[in-house]
Design a protein around this motif. Structure first.
Motif, PDB file in Angstrom:
ATOM      1  N   SER A 151       0.819  -1.206   0.000  1.00  0.00           N
ATOM      2  CA  SER A 151       0.000   0.000   0.000  1.00  0.00           C
ATOM      3  C   SER A 151       0.859   1.265   0.000  1.00  0.00           C
ATOM      4  N   LYS A 155       2.081   1.351  -4.041  1.00  0.00           N
ATOM      5  CA  LYS A 155       0.953   2.120  -4.578  1.00  0.00           C
ATOM      6  C   LYS A 155       1.171   3.621  -4.451  1.00  0.00           C
ATOM      7  N   VAL A 161      -0.200   0.254  -9.929  1.00  0.00           N
ATOM      8  CA  VAL A 161      -1.598  -0.126  -9.769  1.00  0.00           C
ATOM      9  C   VAL A 161      -1.635  -1.588  -9.362  1.00  0.00           C
TER      10      VAL A 161
END
Length: 177
Positions: A151, A155, A161
């Motif tokens: 995360s 990301k 993605v």
């Protein structure tokens, strides 16, 4: 070239320098009946045009139409020609300004070889992806640390993605792309 007053020249020149050739706001001190007279005459000569204003985006208003909408003024191609500017030049300069204002494209991630980040990216780029059990086994991390890394680092920082799909045999499988 037509004979222009100083006020007309100021309005057209300022509009030629603004994005989308907006003639608004008018010069300081020009308001009320004087502004209406000048603008009406310039609209009549085809130098200005009244268009719908996008109030949500904060477009400057010329007048309100009474139904919660308003109009603004833009300099037309004829208005640009009246001050000696080719419309093509103005459109080209506007495109250059817009392009210059855009942030540069993000660089693709280039992790150092041999790091856990590089290994995890390679795992996730595979067509079959990687399950959380496989990620934990390969990195030696706990599951919550692996999810936090995906995360935060992958990301948010690298802009990758990540997708996840729950599969019957492997559980939740994560992939890049």
């Amino acid at each position: 070239m037509p004979k222009l007053t100083d006020t007309q020249t100021i309005i057209l020149s300022a509009g030629a320098q603004r994005p989308d050739n907006l003639a608004m706001p008018l010069p300081k001190g020009l308001h009320g009946a004087a502004a209406r007279k000048v603008v009406s005459m310039m609209i009549g000569r085809g130098w200005l045009e009244e268009i719908d204003a996008n109030i949500r985006k904060g477009a400057p208003l010329w007048r309100e139409t009474g139904d919660g909408h308003g109009t603004t003024l833009v300099v037309t191609d004829a208005g640009l020609l009246a001050i000696g500017i080719e419309p093509v030049v103005v459109k080209t300069m506007a495109a250059i300004r817009i392009h210059a204002a855009q942030p540069p494209a993000p660089k693709p991630p280039n992790p150092r070889a041999g790091t856990k980040q590089a290994m995890l990216i390679a795992f996730l780029e595979r067509p079959e992806g990687a399950s959380m059990a496989e990620i934990v086994e390969a990195t030696g991390w706990q599951a919550h640390s692996a999810r936090g890394f995906m995360s935060g680092a992958l990301k948010e920082k690298l802009g990758l993605v990540l997708t996840s799909v729950k599969e019957d045999e492997r559980g939740r499988v994560y992939r890049i792309g």
